[in-house]
Design an enzyme around this catalytic site. Structure first.
Site, PDB file in Angstrom:
ATOM      1  N   HIS A   1     -16.860   6.274  -7.892  1.00  0.00           N
ATOM      2  CA  HIS A   1     -17.402   4.886  -8.593  1.00  0.00           C
ATOM      3  C   HIS A   1     -17.020   5.488 -10.252  1.00  0.00           C
ATOM      4  O   HIS A   1     -18.004   5.303 -10.984  1.00  0.00           O
ATOM      5  CB  HIS A   1     -18.569   5.365  -8.622  1.00  0.00           C
ATOM      6  CG  HIS A   1     -19.346   4.737  -6.121  1.00  0.00           C
ATOM      7  ND1 HIS A   1     -20.532   5.192  -6.534  1.00  0.00           N
ATOM      8  CD2 HIS A   1     -18.372   4.332  -6.026  1.00  0.00           C
ATOM      9  CE1 HIS A   1     -20.387   5.027  -5.492  1.00  0.00           C
ATOM     10  NE2 HIS A   1     -19.131   5.001  -5.257  1.00  0.00           N
TER      11      HIS A   1
ATOM     12  N   THR B   1     -19.662  -1.176  -4.964  1.00  0.00           N
ATOM     13  CA  THR B   1     -18.403  -2.402  -4.569  1.00  0.00           C
ATOM     14  C   THR B   1     -18.834  -3.514  -4.295  1.00  0.00           C
ATOM     15  O   THR B   1     -17.976  -4.607  -4.086  1.00  0.00           O
ATOM     16  CB  THR B   1     -17.986  -1.873  -3.205  1.00  0.00           C
ATOM     17  OG1 THR B   1     -17.553   0.089  -3.256  1.00  0.00           O
ATOM     18  CG2 THR B   1     -17.204  -2.434  -2.830  1.00  0.00           C
TER      19      THR B   1
ATOM     20  N   ALA C   1     -22.827   1.926   0.968  1.00  0.00           N
ATOM     21  CA  ALA C   1     -23.079   1.131   0.033  1.00  0.00           C
ATOM     22  C   ALA C   1     -23.663   0.408  -0.620  1.00  0.00           C
ATOM     23  O   ALA C   1     -23.093   0.217  -1.099  1.00  0.00           O
ATOM     24  CB  ALA C   1     -23.878   2.556  -0.327  1.00  0.00           C
TER      25      ALA C   1
ATOM     26  N   GLU D   1       1.038  -1.549  -0.045  1.00  0.00           N
ATOM     27  CA  GLU D   1      -0.180  -0.344   0.086  1.00  0.00           C
ATOM     28  C   GLU D   1       0.972   1.022  -0.186  1.00  0.00           C
ATOM     29  O   GLU D   1       1.603   1.203   0.354  1.00  0.00           O
ATOM     30  CB  GLU D   1      -0.878  -0.071   0.912  1.00  0.00           C
ATOM     31  CG  GLU D   1      -1.953   1.811   1.634  1.00  0.00           C
ATOM     32  CD  GLU D   1      -2.363   1.484  -0.067  1.00  0.00           C
ATOM     33  OE1 GLU D   1      -2.256   3.140  -0.619  1.00  0.00           O
ATOM     34  OE2 GLU D   1      -3.263   0.721  -0.176  1.00  0.00           O
TER      35      GLU D   1
END
Length: 532
Positions: free
Chosen positions: A457, A503, A130, A36
Site C-alpha cells: 500500500h 483502496t 479489505a 493495460e
C-alpha cells in the site's frame, strides 16, 4: 475537436475502472479507451483471482501477473526469453519485486519488499478486499466531511463493500469478545473491536465472491449495455508517453506488446492510474515533472504474528456443535483461507494504528508436529498492526534518464527511512500486539516487523494538495498542476499518514475527480458545439 470526447485511462485497477465507469455514466457521448500493460487473467475482465477454484488455474493466473518474472508467460508480456537473468523472484504470488536483482530492476535497498502486479485489474485481482474507511487525521482535511461521507458511500457501492461479512461465525464472535475484554474500555465509542469491512458478494452457502476491478467496471463489461458500446479495454498495451503541447495533454503513445507496433491515440482527457511508482515514472518519462513528483512516499508498516487460539477461553464462548458446524462449512471451501476477519480501527490519540485479526484453521506456515500448538483444534489467528509513516520529502522515488529499466523507462531509485516517530509507534503497536495475542492464546510466531515495502500500500508519490506550492502533484480534484487535461489516480494521491488498506479511500478520491472531470468535459464540449 471531435463532437464526442475520448478519454484515455492508463491502468485497469479499481481506480482506473472507477474513472472509466463514472465518466461514461456521467458523460453520455464519451468514449473510454483503457490501456493495460499486462494480460487479462480471467474470462471476466478484472475478476479476483481468489475466486478461481482450481488451484492450478489460480497459480497460472497469478504467474501471468508477475511481470518480468512471468515464467512461461514472459513472451506475452513483450519480454524476450533471452532477457532472463539470475536473481529474479516474486514477492507474493501475483506480484513481482521492483528491485528483483536482474538487469533493469529498480534500486530499492531501503525499500526492499516493494512489489507490483501487471495484469488486467491490477492489484484488484489479488488484493485482500479489505475496505476500512479513513478516520481522524487519515482523512484529507480539505475535503468537507459531508462531501467526504458521500464520496465514501459511492466508493463502497462501486466496490460492493460488506460491513458484516462472516459476522455469523461463532469463532469470529468469540475472538471479538476476547479482544473487547482486553481493549474495549480504552477505545473511543465507534472505534472498538468489530468486523472488518470487505469487498465482495456474500453467497447463500456463507462464502464470498470477492470483488475485483470487474465489479467496479460493472456495466462497462456487460455485453449489450449502452456503456459497454463506448468502452474499450486493450490489454498487453503499454503506454510509452503522454503527449502534450502548450501545457495541455493531447493523447498517449502506446506500444502493442504483441506486435511491438506503436501508435498515437488522441484523447481529450488522460487519466493515469497505473500505481504509485509506475504512474510518476510515466509522467517523468513524458516530461511532466512537478517538483513533488515521486516524493513524500509513505506506506503503513506492518507488525505481524500468529497465535494458536486458547481452547479453554474459546470453549467457554463456542459450543462443540458450533465449532463442528463451522469447520464443516469451511472444509467445503478450503481454497479460500479467509474465514472471519476482525479489527480494531485507527483512532486518535491513544490508538494511532489499526489491527486486523484473521481466523484460519491452519497456520500460514508448516508447524513442527511436535510443537504443542500443532493441530490446534480451535485454529489460529494471523494478526497484524498497521503503523503509519509520516510524510517527508526525503522519502520517495527518483528517475534516471540515462539508465533504462527492463521496459525502457527511466529507471527508479527509492529512498526511504523510518524516523523516531515511526519507531516509537511501531514499539507501541508491538506491545499492543503482545496484549492481543495474550488475550487470544499462545504465540506460534512472535511479533515481527515486516521489511519496508511489505504492505503493498504505497502512498504519497503523486499527492494532492490545496495549492501549487511545490509540495503536491495534483490539485484537490486530482488534476496535475500546470498541465491541462491530465488527471492522476490511486493510492499515490493520498497526502496523509495512513494505517489501513487505502483502496476505499483512493476510490473515494477518484469519485471526486471523476465528477469534476465529467462536469468540465460536458461544459467544454457544449461550448465547442455552440461555437459551431
Amino acid at each position: 475537436m471531435s463532437p464526442n470526447p475520448t478519454i484515455a485511462v492508463v491502468g485497469s485497477g479499481p481506480i482506473g475502472s472507477a474513472y472509466a465507469r463514472l465518466l461514461l455514466e456521467e458523460v453520455p457521448d464519451a468514449r473510454v479507451v483503457m490501456f493495460e500493460a499486462g494480460p487479462q487473467l480471467t474470462p471476466r475482465p478484472g475478476a479476483s483471482v481468489r475466486n478461481i477454484a482450481d488451484p492450478d488455474e489460480k497459480s497460472r493466473a497469478r504467474e501471468m501477473s508477475q511481470g518480468p518474472q512471468a515464467g512461461a508467460f514472459r513472451e506475452s508480456l513483450g519480454l524476450p526469453a533471452g532477457a532472463v537473468v539470475e536473481g529474479m523472484f516474486t514477492a507474493r504470488q501475483g506480484t513481482f519485486l521492483l528491485d528483483f536483482g536482474g538487469d533493469g530492476s529498480a534500486h530499492a535497498a531501503t525499500f526492499p519488499a516493494v512489489a507490483a502486479a501487471t495484469n488486467v485489474g491490477g492489484q484488484g485481482a489479488h488484493w485482500t478486499c479489505a475496505t476500512p474507511a479513513p478516520a481522524f487525521s487519515e482523512k484529507v482535511r480539505f475535503i468537507p466531511d459531508a462531501e467526504w461521507d458521500d464520496l465514501i458511500a459511492t466508493a463502497r457501492r462501486l466496490l460492493h463493500v460488506q460491513d458484516a461479512a462472516f459476522s455469523d461465525s461463532p469463532i469470529g464472535a468469540a475472538i471479538r469478545s476476547l479482544l473487547n475484554d482486553e481493549f474495549g474500555a480504552e477505545l473511543p465509542e465507534g472505534y472498538g473491536v468489530g468486523t472488518l469491512p470487505v469487498a465482495g458478494d456474500p453467497q447463500p452457502d456463507g462464502t464470498m465472491v470477492w470483488a475485483g476491478a470487474d465489479v467496479v467496471l460493472g456495466p462497462l463489461i456487460e455485453p449489450g449495455s449502452p456503456e459497454a458500446a463506448r468502452f474499450e479495454l486493450r490489454d498487453l498495451t503499454l503506454v510509452r508517453r503522454i503527449e502534450h503541447e502548450d501545457g495541455a495533454v493531447t493523447g498517449v503513445m502506446v506500444e502493442d506488446l504483441r506486435t511491438r507496433e506503436t501508435a498515437f491515440v488522441p484523447a481529450d482527457l488522460v487519466v493515469v492510474a497505473a500505481d504509485a511508482f509506475r504512474s510518476p515514472q510515466l509522467l517523468w518519462a513524458s516530461g511532466i515533472r512537478p517538483a513533488a513528483l515521486g516524493r513524500y512516499l509513505t506506506e503503513h508498516h506492518v507488525v505481524i504474528s500468529t497465535v494458536a487460539l486458547d481452547g479453554d477461553r474459546m470453549s467457554a464462548l463456542v459450543g462443540d456443535d458450533q465449532l463442528a458446524a463451522e469447520l464443516a462449512r469451511r472444509a467445503q471451501h478450503a481454497a479460500d483461507p479467509v474465514a472471519a476477519v476482525n479489527r480494531i480501527p485507527f483512532s486518535e490519540p491513544d490508538h494511532p494504528f489499526s489491527l486486523q485479526v484473521m481466523y484460519a484453521e491452519n497456520p500460514p506456515f508448516a508447524l513442527d508436529p511436535a510443537h504443542p500448538a500443532a493441530g490446534n483444534r480451535w485454529g489460529y489467528v494471523n494478526m497484524g498492526y498497521g503503523v503509519r509513516k509520516l510524510p517527508r520529502v526525503e522519502d520517495g522515488v527518483t528517475f534516471d534518464d540515462d539508465e533504462p529499466d527492463y521496459r525502457g523507462f527511466p529507471n527508479m531509485t527509492i529512498e526511504y527511512a523510518l524516523t523516531d516517530a515511526e519507531n516509537t509507534e511501531i514499539a507501541d503497536a508491538t506491545a499492543h500486539l503482545r496484549r492481543a495475542g495474550g488475550a487470544l492464546g499462545t504465540f506460534v510466531a512472535e511479533p515481527r516487523l515486516l521489511p519496508n515495502g511489505s504492505s503493498l500500500h504505497y502512498m504519497g508519490t503523486m499527492r494532492m494538495g490545496e495549492t501549487d506550492d511545490g509540495t503536491s502533484v495534483a490539485d484537490p480534484y486530482s488534476r496535475v498542476w500546470g498541465t491541462e487535461n491530465l488527471i492522476v489516480g490511486g493510492n499515490a494521491l493520498i497526502p496523509t499518514a495512513n494505517t489501513m488498506n487505502p483502496t476505499l479511500m483512493s476510490v473515494a478520491i477518484a469519485v471526486r475527480g471523476a465528477r469534476r472531470a465529467a462536469a468540465e468535459l460536458a461544459e467544454r464540449f457544449a461550448a465547442a458545439a455552440a461555437s459551431h
